[in-house]
Design a protein around this motif. Structure first.
Motif, PDB file in Angstrom:
ATOM      1  N   GLN A 219       0.570  -0.999  -0.313  1.00 44.00           N
ATOM      2  CA  GLN A 219      -0.383   0.066  -0.176  1.00 44.00           C
ATOM      3  C   GLN A 219       0.924   1.092  -0.236  1.00 44.00           C
ATOM      4  O   GLN A 219       1.777   1.741   1.094  1.00 44.00           O
ATOM      5  CB  GLN A 219      -0.583  -0.171   1.391  1.00 44.00           C
TER       6      GLN A 219
ATOM      7  N   PRO B 101       1.256   5.490  -0.636  1.00 44.65           N
ATOM      8  CA  PRO B 101       0.657   6.627   0.269  1.00 44.65           C
ATOM      9  C   PRO B 101      -0.540   7.232  -0.532  1.00 44.65           C
ATOM     10  O   PRO B 101      -0.315   7.079  -1.894  1.00 44.65           O
ATOM     11  CB  PRO B 101       1.785   7.544  -0.063  1.00 44.65           C
ATOM     12  N   GLY B 102      -1.701   7.150  -0.213  1.00 43.28           N
ATOM     13  CA  GLY B 102      -3.072   7.595  -1.067  1.00 43.28           C
ATOM     14  C   GLY B 102      -3.557   6.669  -1.538  1.00 43.28           C
ATOM     15  O   GLY B 102      -4.379   6.549  -3.136  1.00 43.28           O
ATOM     16  N   LYS B 103      -3.311   5.260  -1.614  1.00 44.24           N
ATOM     17  CA  LYS B 103      -3.576   4.242  -2.789  1.00 44.24           C
ATOM     18  C   LYS B 103      -4.467   3.536  -2.274  1.00 44.24           C
ATOM     19  O   LYS B 103      -3.854   2.940  -0.623  1.00 44.24           O
ATOM     20  CB  LYS B 103      -2.485   4.089  -3.822  1.00 44.24           C
ATOM     21  N   GLU B 104      -5.027   2.292  -2.843  1.00 45.34           N
ATOM     22  CA  GLU B 104      -5.517   1.308  -1.753  1.00 45.34           C
ATOM     23  C   GLU B 104      -4.536   0.357  -1.653  1.00 45.34           C
ATOM     24  O   GLU B 104      -3.485  -0.114  -2.555  1.00 45.34           O
ATOM     25  CB  GLU B 104      -6.570   0.912  -3.142  1.00 45.34           C
TER      26      GLU B 104
END
Length: 123
Positions: free
Chosen positions: A39, A41-44
């Motif tokens: 994962q 940052p800012g992503k699934e």
């Protein structure tokens, strides 16, 4: 219950290599499929690689195929992720996971998760 402890993350330059480890303890069993997810940052959270508990079957995300290798040491109850030719876009927290199934190993529906280990690839 299965406890998973991931390790081996760190900072590496692009093109370098790292090996992640995930040690299992508790109600360990050979009959657990193991997966690695990541994962950024800012992503699934996304699938990276998986090893079915039988048949020696492995799966990889297209983005890591040919660069990453998942392997298992059943005697040590440990699963590894050897990462080579690392790219900045591989930067993420990497999680190992275990599930008592042979199906849908690319999905997130795993029974147990490790705490995550940070991998940072600099350009």
């Amino acid at each position: 219950q299965v406890q998973l402890v991931g390790s081996g993350g760190g900072l590496v330059q692009a093109g370098g290599s790292l090996r992640l480890s995930c040690a299992a303890s508790g109600r360990t069993s050979r009959n657990y499929s193991m997966g690695w997810f990541r994962q950024a940052p800012g992503k699934e959270r996304e699938f990276v690689a998986a090893s079915a508990w039988t048949g020696g079957i492995t799966y990889y995300a297209d983005s890591v195929k040919g660069r990453f290798t998942i392997s298992r040491d059943y005697a040590k109850n440990t699963v590894y992720l050897q990462m080579t030719s690392l790219k900045p876009e591989d930067t993420a927290v990497y999680y190992c996971a275990a599930r008592s199934s042979l199906v849908d190993l690319k999905g997130l529906d795993y029974n147990y998760w490790g705490q995550g280990t940070q991998v940072t690839v600099s350009s």
